[in-house]
Design an enzyme around this catalytic site. Structure first.
Site, PDB file in Angstrom:
ATOM      1  N   HIS A   1       0.810  -1.217   0.000  1.00 56.98           N
ATOM      2  CA  HIS A   1       0.000   0.000   0.000  1.00 56.98           C
ATOM      3  C   HIS A   1       0.846   1.272   0.000  1.00 56.98           C
ATOM      4  CE1 HIS A   1      -4.038  -1.863   0.810  1.00 56.98           C
ATOM      5  NE2 HIS A   1      -3.247  -2.869   1.120  1.00 56.98           N
TER       6      HIS A   1
ATOM      7  N   ASP B   1       3.578   9.055  -1.132  1.00 52.49           N
ATOM      8  CA  ASP B   1       2.387   8.310  -0.733  1.00 52.49           C
ATOM      9  C   ASP B   1       2.120   7.213  -1.746  1.00 52.49           C
ATOM     10  OD1 ASP B   1       0.272   7.758   0.965  1.00 52.49           O
ATOM     11  OD2 ASP B   1      -0.430   9.821   0.991  1.00 52.49           O
TER      12      ASP B   1
END
Length: 467
Positions: free
Chosen positions: A164, A367
């Site tokens: 992730h 991110d």
């Protein structure tokens, strides 16, 4: 209840066995990885395995904690392992490294040993209950070694991992003390999934430095008799569900001046989110704002996390200092430009805030994806949508180029983008939002789940295991 069986006691072939560090003990919280897994399993059932609360002694096996559309069970972890595995190796070594901050690595003796011990315990638990037709879907950086341990135990089930967070670039990865083992951890999976093509390129480059690995003409990789794939699967959200929640949510009472623009940011308090840079850019915008023009309010919601890690204590102090300084310079008797809130809110409250906001600032320094960007788009009224300001460094930027893309390190250009968002005419807002909305709705959480699992279930049986 045996986690290997359904609630009625019958065997369930072809389950999805999901492994993640966090698992809801009660209600599923809004947003983030946990909610994404809940949505994924709600469609077809399976078994979700996660960490129990730390105890004094960790025994092998799984403890059932719930059943329904899917089953849930936990594995044990000691207080000492929590400090070494979670706070230590996972969040003081892997997290900063994978977010391109090798300068923040805190390498301590014993932390990797705790990480390895927990990964082995999880692998033993899965090996004990896995049935031949099950597929194993591992989530995130906490469990990079589980697949390798499963292969050592003779488990041949299709096994994939979805990362992730970003993948480190080939230069930064050299700061990992176990860098020599990283390729073997990746190769133990049949499918190693990443958020973006940029991440796939970084992982490919890492494997190219491994003399035991070779890339095949079809794009797959082979290492020591194992063939595996590195692929991008950008995670989505329950777009329709979030849109419906936002539409029905009550409008929050914020006590803003009439027609005062509302800007919003929603992030876990983390140095990777670029919160200080965001505040400074907003402060730069305020310093050039013409007297008598609109007085925007920037609402930053940043729940505290990992307070035991020094780097998180530091970023909290920096953010509090920045917000205090900017408010001190620009506030008036009836206006506080920055509202900084250090706690979380319910899903419907957040959805209502997104729909009310005129712009969202989603500007991380690094991110994996950042689902706030997608939630904000889904929450908007298509007839009068807000504007998404999105960092180039968010994984979402690959899919969401119709946003205003910014470099959060360039404070002055960032401030220009804030001004542009506040002043953007309705027609342009509608056009940009329509493009963003189409992507968010078409590539939603169901699309992500189906894409990954279709690939994993399509793995040819008989792939060779490492010697």
């Amino acid at each position: 209840m045996d986690p290997a069986r359904t609630s009625n006691g019958t065997n369930r072939p072809g389950r999805i066995i999901v492994v993640s560090n966090r698992i809801p003990k009660g209600d599923v919280p809004a947003g983030g990885l946990v909610f994404a897994i809940h949505e994924a399993l709600s469609g077809g059932g399976g078994l979700w395995i996660g960490a129990a609360d730390p105890t004094e002694q960790a025994l092998d096996g799984l403890t059932p904690i719930g059943s329904g559309i899917y089953d849930r069970a936990t594995f044990a972890i000691t207080e000492e392992e929590h400090h070494g595995f979670y706070l230590g190796y996972a969040n003081s070594v892997l997290w900063p490294l994978f977010h391109h901050r090798p300068d923040l690595l805190d390498i301590q003796d014993g932390d990797f040993e705790a990480y390895a011990a927990v990964n082995r315990r999880v692998a033993r638990a899965i090996a004990h209950i896995a049935e031949p037709d099950d597929v194993i879907w591992i989530q995130d950086y906490h469990f990079l070694m589980v697949a390798q341990e499963l292969r050592y135990l003779g488990v041949k089930n299709p096994t994939g991992l979805f990362l992730h967070i970003p993948f480190p670039n080939p230069t930064d990865v050299m700061a990992l003390p176990q860098v020599a083992a990283l390729s073997s951890w990746i190769a133990a999976h049949d499918v190693f999934g990443l958020q973006t093509m940029r991440d796939v390129a970084s992982a490919d480059e890492t494997l190219r430095h491994d003399p035991k690995a070779e890339q095949l003409p079809n794009g797959c990789w082979r290492r020591e008799n194992r063939t595996f794939r590195l692929l991008s699967f950008p995670i989505g959200i329950d777009a329709k569900g979030f849109s419906d929640t936002a539409e029905s949510a009550p409008t929050p009472e914020l006590q803003l001046a009439p027609k005062a623009p509302l800007l919003i940011g929603v992030d876990r308090l983390d140095y990777s989110k670029g919160l200080v840079h965001r505040f400074e850019a907003f402060g730069d915008y305020l310093s050039r704002r013409k007297s008598g023009s609109v007085r925007p309010t920037f609402l930053q919601i940043a729940p505290v996390s990992r307070e035991d890690v020094t780097a998180y204590q530091d970023i909290r102090e920096e953010l509090e200092c920045a917000s205090g300084s900017i408010n001190g310079a620009h506030s008036d008797l009836d206006w506080t430009p920055i509202r900084y809130v250090r706690r979380s809110f319910e899903r419907n409250v957040i959805a209502g805030l997104y729909r009310r906001a005129d712009a969202a600032l989603v500007t991380p320094l690094a991110d994996g994806m950042n689902l706030v960007a997608k939630e904000f788009v889904a929450a908007q009224d298509p007839e009068d949508p807000g504007v998404l300001i999105l960092s180039h460094f968010a994984g979402a930027a690959e899919q969401m180029s119709a946003a205003i893309l910014v470099n959060p390190f360039d404070r002055h250009r960032f401030a220009d983008s804030i001004e542009r968002a506040i002043e953007m005419p309705l027609d342009e807002r509608r056009d940009r939002h329509a493009v963003l909305r189409k992507t968010v709705f078409e590539q939603d959480i169901a699309w992500w789940t189906n894409s990954f699992l279709t690939c994993l279930r399509g793995v040819p049986r008989g792939y060779s295991d490492p010697d």
